[in-house]
Design an enzyme around this catalytic site. Structure first.
Site, PDB file in Angstrom:
ATOM      1  N   TRP A  52      47.794 -15.364 -19.538  1.00 46.24           N
ATOM      2  CA  TRP A  52      47.870 -15.492 -20.999  1.00 46.24           C
ATOM      3  C   TRP A  52      48.000 -16.950 -21.387  1.00 46.24           C
ATOM      4  CZ3 TRP A  52      53.146 -12.966 -22.915  1.00 46.24           C
ATOM      5  CH2 TRP A  52      54.172 -13.313 -22.029  1.00 46.24           C
ATOM      6  N   ASN A  53      47.740 -17.199 -22.688  1.00 43.72           N
ATOM      7  CA  ASN A  53      47.688 -18.574 -23.192  1.00 43.72           C
ATOM      8  C   ASN A  53      48.537 -18.729 -24.440  1.00 43.72           C
ATOM      9  OD1 ASN A  53      45.509 -19.459 -21.393  1.00 43.72           O
ATOM     10  ND2 ASN A  53      44.214 -18.107 -22.603  1.00 43.72           N
TER      11      ASN A  53
ATOM     12  N   HIS B  21      34.674 -25.595 -53.586  1.00 48.69           N
ATOM     13  CA  HIS B  21      36.115 -25.353 -53.477  1.00 48.69           C
ATOM     14  C   HIS B  21      36.742 -25.272 -54.872  1.00 48.69           C
ATOM     15  CE1 HIS B  21      35.449 -26.663 -49.302  1.00 48.69           C
ATOM     16  NE2 HIS B  21      36.580 -26.049 -49.022  1.00 48.69           N
TER      17      HIS B  21
ATOM     18  N   HIS C  98      36.143 -19.479 -40.320  1.00 47.25           N
ATOM     19  CA  HIS C  98      37.415 -19.229 -41.025  1.00 47.25           C
ATOM     20  C   HIS C  98      37.231 -18.920 -42.498  1.00 47.25           C
ATOM     21  CE1 HIS C  98      36.894 -23.599 -41.706  1.00 47.25           C
ATOM     22  NE2 HIS C  98      37.578 -23.399 -42.809  1.00 47.25           N
TER      23      HIS C  98
ATOM     24  N   HIS D 191      42.354 -23.748 -40.910  1.00 52.48           N
ATOM     25  CA  HIS D 191      40.928 -23.888 -41.227  1.00 52.48           C
ATOM     26  C   HIS D 191      40.168 -24.359 -39.986  1.00 52.48           C
ATOM     27  CE1 HIS D 191      41.657 -23.256 -45.587  1.00 52.48           C
ATOM     28  NE2 HIS D 191      42.864 -23.558 -45.172  1.00 52.48           N
TER      29      HIS D 191
ATOM     30  N   HIS E 106      44.017 -22.424 -51.237  1.00 48.17           N
ATOM     31  CA  HIS E 106      43.627 -23.605 -50.456  1.00 48.17           C
ATOM     32  C   HIS E 106      43.372 -24.797 -51.368  1.00 48.17           C
ATOM     33  CE1 HIS E 106      41.898 -26.156 -47.472  1.00 48.17           C
ATOM     34  NE2 HIS E 106      40.640 -25.909 -47.733  1.00 48.17           N
TER      35      HIS E 106
ATOM     36  N   ASP F  79      38.700 -19.164 -46.426  1.00 41.13           N
ATOM     37  CA  ASP F  79      39.490 -19.978 -47.359  1.00 41.13           C
ATOM     38  C   ASP F  79      40.032 -19.068 -48.459  1.00 41.13           C
ATOM     39  OD1 ASP F  79      38.718 -22.209 -45.957  1.00 41.13           O
ATOM     40  OD2 ASP F  79      37.616 -23.157 -47.612  1.00 41.13           O
TER      41      ASP F  79
END
Ligand SMILES: [Zn+2]
Lengths: 414, 260
Positions: free
Chosen positions: B63-64, B210, B75, B71, B81, B77
């Site tokens: 596992w990590n 945006h 992804h 973002h 944001h 928004d």
């Protein structure tokens, strides 16, 4: 005359790797003062404050007047070789691999007689020589006599080369070659005769002035390396980790962020590069370099960390940056202790403000990237362990040693 | 609505009549992250560090630990944001209505224009021309700008920086206002690293997508892939951000359902 070093042949892949052995490391606490000075390239001996006697080896009282007021002071290494001998046998594994060795006794003009290694070009006794202190593979000071005048290829002497890390014919990794400092260091390694200079590049989409010219040199090989990325570090170590002789960690993230400026993101980004980046490099490259530290023809030899003079004493106007450099300094001391078992030299470089975009508002004097690169080359050639390049670094380290507390206060308003 | 609808969908998914198209880039440290001018704080890049891999750190398991900015990679928004959307209701990843995570998608093919001009701007005229061929953009739909930018596997070409900044295609201000005010879309999605064009810092207003999308409570998707596998209309997009408390966005596994 010392024969000029010829480019070493690759190791015969079916012959056994020569494993690192070390010269005897045990030294008394007082003799460690010799080591501390040698780490910065100086010969320091005990001077009696009462009668002026200079003595060696170090003792707790003056051999002339029994005074306890003994001071370690820089000492002129000029003197006369009064006798020489050649060592053909030793019970120490390290010396057995390196005999025959020339040893001699030198009477310094300053007074004491010293038992020293003789560089191959020293004329037979009696002759004039210069004694200097070098760190050996154990990281302890040993004394070496050089001829009074430089000779051709003097630095190629096998014993001197054991104690130094001259980049000539060596394979060097510069971990971040894009900023001005990385470019200057990579260029300096090429000029110093390095065989290959691998130049790490993170975030390849970012343009850097001057970088294209560097990439055109035949010794330069651009490699992807982002020290914030464990995978990237491991992948590069998987490709070149068994070949790097000198690793120079120039990767640095620097913003002018004080501890009361909002947010931890800048501090975290600085820590990711300046501290954790070094840790990732140490884990990925350290073990392979240790194993190759005694490889006959072309051993791994040195690891250089770009720190900051503010690793010693913080600069509040660059608060989070100073903190990461202090962390990296502590890590680097530990790395030195780990690498010592193989004789890999860990060199810490403590520059004052570098003349780059993140020190725009810092008044001069600032250290030019080229000057920093030259200081790194000189440290490798002279076998120096701690480097304080430039006037600001010299000034701050002097004040730090006089009074760390006074310096702490003085840095408040800088 | 009849329950048979969902079983029919399940059957079509199993039989392959409905394709599932993965619109996501692989999350890895190789995939570039957004770059702001260096005086601003940066989005942390995606990083993976091993906890253990069947070794002394954990003999039977791998596992990590992950770290990344909201973002990063493909992804989502959320309206919060952008400053224009900061006071809207349900504007964060934990409060946005889950029904909006599944919605129809219109795909505007700008791949030829983007190949010719990295600074290509999608205009309202382009959108009307698209509507003449494929019908009106329905209210509540995602509008996805196909540029084939996701096929640039070299991060340098994907970022496409020069000394004047980034050069990637995007919408102009009027196109965004048309979609928000006249078509009432759910959001705007791109294959590039932002919903705005690479040079949008110089636009008036700066970053129009945006500004107007989030100002109207609409969403953004970026770093999408495989838009060339979708029909112009008829696909259904599934993109659910992680339920981060007051999150401004999140990496998503964006999927589309499409029929052949
Ligand atoms: Zn005395």
């Amino acid at each position: 005359m010392t024969p000029a070093l010829i480019k070493p042949k690759p190791r015969n892949p079916v012959s056994a790797l020569r494993l690192p052995t070390l010269p005897p490391p045990a030294r008394s606490r007082s003799a460690l003062r010799l080591t501390a000075a040698a780490a910065e390239g100086r010969l320091e001996l005990q001077h009696c404050a009462d009668c002026g006697t200079v003595q060696y080896p170090s003792r707790s009282a003056c051999v002339t007047c029994l005074s306890h007021r003994l001071e370690w002071r820089e000492t002129n290494g000029a003197g006369e070789l009064i006798s020489g001998t050649v060592l053909h046998h030793s019970n120490e594994l390290y010396y057995r691999e390196r005999v025959p060795l020339r040893l001699g006794t030198v009477r310094l003009d300053a007074g004491p007689a010293l038992l020293v290694h003789l560089q191959g070009d020293c004329a037979a006794a009696p002759s004039r020589v210069r004694v200097s202190a070098h760190l050996d593979k154990s990281g302890q000071a040993v004394l070496i006599a050089l001829p009074a005048e430089d000779t051709a290829n003097m630095a190629d002497d096998p014993m001197l080369r054991e104690m130094t890390s001259d980049p000539k014919f060596r394979k060097v990794l510069v971990t971040d070659g894009k900023p001005a400092v990385g470019q200057a260091v990579a260029m300096a390694m090429v000029e110093a005769g390095a065989d290959i200079v691998w130049v790490g590049v993170a975030e390849p989409w970012k343009q850097a002035p001057g970088f294209d010219a560097l990439t055109k040199l035949k010794q330069i090989e651009i490699v992807p390396l982002d020290v914030t990325d464990e995978k990237s570090v491991e992948e590069l170590a998987g490709v070149i980790g068994g070949k790097v002789d000198i690793l120079i960690n120039t990767a640095e993230f620097h913003r002018t962020h004080t501890v009361v400026d909002r947010g931890t993101e800048t501090a975290r980004a600085e820590m990711e590069v300046n501290y954790l980046g070094l840790l990732r490099l140490a884990q990925a490259f350290g073990p392979a370099m240790r194993v190759r530290a005694a490889e006959g023809s072309a051993p791994a030899t040195a690891w250089v960390n770009l720190l900051s003079i503010h690793a010693l004493s913080a600069l509040p106007s660059h608060g989070t940056f100073s903190a990461t450099k202090a962390a990296a300094f502590a890590l680097s001391q530990n790395l030195r202790a780990e690498m010592r078992h193989a004789g890999i030299r860990v060199v810490n470089v403590f520059p004052g403000p570098i003349d780059d975009e993140w020190n725009q508002l810092v008044p001069p004097p600032k250290l030019a990237p080229v000057a920093l690169a030259e200081a790194i080359v000189a440290a490798l050639r002279d076998g120096i362990e701690d480097v304080y390049p430039g006037d600001v670094a010299q000034d701050i380290v002097t004040r730090f040693r006089e009074s760390a507390k006074v310096l702490e206060r003085e840095l408040w308003d800088q | 609505m009849s329950a048979a609808l969902l079983s029919e969908l399940a059957g079509a998914l199993a039989a392959g009549g409905v394709r599932v198209v993965d619109l996501s880039q692989t999350l890895s440290s190789r995939f570039p992250q957004i770059v702001l001018p260096p005086e601003f704080d940066q989005c942390a890049p995606f990083r993976v560090e091993e906890i253990s891999r069947y070794d002394e750190r954990g003999p039977g398991w791998y596992w990590n630990n992950l770290s990344f900015g909201e973002h990063t990679g493909t992804h989502f928004d959320a309206p919060v944001h952008w400053i224009s959307g900061r006071d809207l209701p349900n504007n964060t990843t934990d409060t946005m209505p889950p029904a909006s995570f599944i919605a129809p998608a219109c795909v505007i093919d700008c791949s030829a224009e983007s190949a010719r001009d990295a600074d290509f701007l999608l205009t309202a005229e382009h959108l009307r021309a698209w509507e003449n061929r494929h019908g009106k953009v329905p209210a509540g739909a995602w509008v996805l700008m196909r540029s084939d930018w996701s096929k640039r596997s070299d991060p340098v070409a994907y970022q496409n920086f020069d000394e004047t900044g980034q050069h990637t295609p995007g919408p102009d201000a009027r196109a965004v206002r048309f979609l928000v005010e006249e078509r009432d879309v759910l959001g705007f999605g791109t294959e590039t690293i932002g919903t705005d064009a690479g040079q949008a810092a110089q636009f008036r207003p700066p970053y129009p997508c945006h500004t107007f999308m989030h100002g109207a409570g609409r969403y953004g998707l970026q770093c999408l892939a495989n838009l060339d596998l979708l029909p112009p209309t008829g696909a259904v997009l599934i993109a659910a951000p992680l339920k981060i408390l007051r999150g401004s966005g999140s990496p998503v596994r964006a999927l589309a359902l499409a029929t052949d």
